[in-house]
Scaffold this motif. Structure first.
Motif, PDB file in Angstrom:
ATOM      1  N   LYS A 249      31.650 -23.013  16.183  1.00  0.00           N
ATOM      2  CA  LYS A 249      32.090 -22.121  17.270  1.00  0.00           C
ATOM      3  C   LYS A 249      32.487 -22.991  18.448  1.00  0.00           C
TER       4      LYS A 249
ATOM      5  N   ALA B  21      35.400 -13.598  12.419  1.00  0.00           N
ATOM      6  CA  ALA B  21      34.645 -12.594  11.670  1.00  0.00           C
ATOM      7  C   ALA B  21      33.454 -12.104  12.489  1.00  0.00           C
ATOM      8  N   THR B  22      33.165 -10.811  12.403  1.00  0.00           N
ATOM      9  CA  THR B  22      32.041 -10.224  13.122  1.00  0.00           C
ATOM     10  C   THR B  22      30.822 -10.027  12.231  1.00  0.00           C
ATOM     11  N   GLN B  23      30.962 -10.340  10.957  1.00  0.00           N
ATOM     12  CA  GLN B  23      29.847 -10.234  10.020  1.00  0.00           C
ATOM     13  C   GLN B  23      30.118 -11.141   8.825  1.00  0.00           C
TER      14      GLN B  23
ATOM     15  N   LYS C 275      30.690 -15.352  10.140  1.00  0.00           N
ATOM     16  CA  LYS C 275      30.493 -14.688  11.435  1.00  0.00           C
ATOM     17  C   LYS C 275      30.532 -15.705  12.586  1.00  0.00           C
ATOM     18  N   ASP C 276      31.315 -15.386  13.609  1.00  0.00           N
ATOM     19  CA  ASP C 276      31.438 -16.160  14.853  1.00  0.00           C
ATOM     20  C   ASP C 276      32.222 -17.464  14.707  1.00  0.00           C
ATOM     21  N   CYS C 277      32.644 -17.818  13.507  1.00  0.00           N
ATOM     22  CA  CYS C 277      33.366 -19.078  13.313  1.00  0.00           C
ATOM     23  C   CYS C 277      34.802 -18.954  13.818  1.00  0.00           C
TER      24      CYS C 277
ATOM     25  N   THR D 101      23.822 -16.910   9.497  1.00  0.00           N
ATOM     26  CA  THR D 101      23.930 -15.448   9.483  1.00  0.00           C
ATOM     27  C   THR D 101      23.323 -14.841   8.233  1.00  0.00           C
ATOM     28  N   THR D 102      23.717 -15.341   7.068  1.00  0.00           N
ATOM     29  CA  THR D 102      23.249 -14.751   5.810  1.00  0.00           C
ATOM     30  C   THR D 102      21.930 -15.335   5.330  1.00  0.00           C
TER      31      THR D 102
END
Length: 260
Positions: free
Chosen positions: A43, A62-64, A68-70, A215-216
């Protein structure tokens, strides 16, 4: 004995992969390559990414999910084989490159990748078709594989790339290698240059294993890790290296490059 058998099977299969997925009909076929990659999702400050965007392009974050956030990726690439339309090696036939790419939407709203800049150990590849590769006057890459006492396969990768103008990309990682997922079908990924009007399409398939993700939260297989980004035009990305989002081992990527 098992290691020797696995290596033998790998080398026997390599020519099949080296052929690459079939290029789209009528496309301007440029080259095919078989590559091993390691990808770090990052990020960066939004203003930094915005400064690279051509007119009509937008950053796509991406929001999920695992991305995500990349908003930028640092990708270390061992181009094991590079062949032209006639099957002969292109240049030396192999090279190593490290580059920064940002997920974007182009002026038509289509998802794509924007090449922000990179370092290559092949002087003939700089500045390259994207117009923003620098020659790495220092280029060190080492990969090792071993088995620990518990029978786990342990890989290490050490990359140190530096340009005369100060740009510096460096990664050291030790991880447990498991089983990766193969993409179910070939994908067409469009790459644009952040500096010139150049664009190309990568018709590709790959095997990927996510070793760590914020995230995951898959099982964490990273044993040790360090990352440095800085110097010259890359200084603006230095803080991005402090908190990576995903550590992705791309065991192999098989692709053909065409131009629109």
């Amino acid at each position: 004995m098992k290691i020797r058998l696995c290596l033998a099977l790998l080398f026997c299969a390599a020519p099949v992969f080296a052929q690459g997925p079939a290029a789209p009909s009528g496309a301007n076929y440029k080259e095919a390559s078989m590559e091993a990659r390691f990808q770090i999702d990052l990020k960066a400050p939004d203003d930094v990414i915005k400064s690279y965007l051509p007119a009509g392009f937008t950053s796509m974050v991406a929001t999920q999910g695992p991305a995500k956030d990349c908003n930028v990726r640092l990708i270390f690439i061992d181009r094991i084989t590079v062949n032209g339309p006639d099957g002969k090696p292109v240049g030396s036939g192999n090279s190593r490159v490290v580059y920064l790419v940002a997920p974007v939407k182009d002026a038509s709203g289509t998802s794509a990748q924007l090449v922000l800049g990179g370092l290559t150990d092949e002087a003939a590849d700089a500045p390259g078709p994207f117009g923003n590769y620098l020659t790495a006057t220092t280029h060190e890459m080492k990969r090792t594989t071993s088995t620990d006492a518990g029978g786990h396969v342990i890989d290490t990768q050490d990359w140190v790339f530096k340009a005369a103008s100060g740009e510096h990309l460096e990664m050291h990682i030790r991880y447990e290698r498991g089983a990766g997922n193969r993409s179910g079908r070939t994908q067409d990924v469009k790459f644009y240059s952040a500096k010139t009007p150049y664009a190309e399409v990568s018709h590709q398939e790959q095997v990927l294993e996510i070793l760590r993700n914020t995230t995951t939260n898959p099982p964490d297989k990273v044993k040790s890790f360090s990352l440095k980004i800085g110097g010259g035009s890359f200084a603006k990305f230095a803080t991005s290296a402090e908190k990576p989002l995903s550590w992705d081992n791309i065991v192999w990527l098989n692709r053909q490059i065409t131009t629109p």
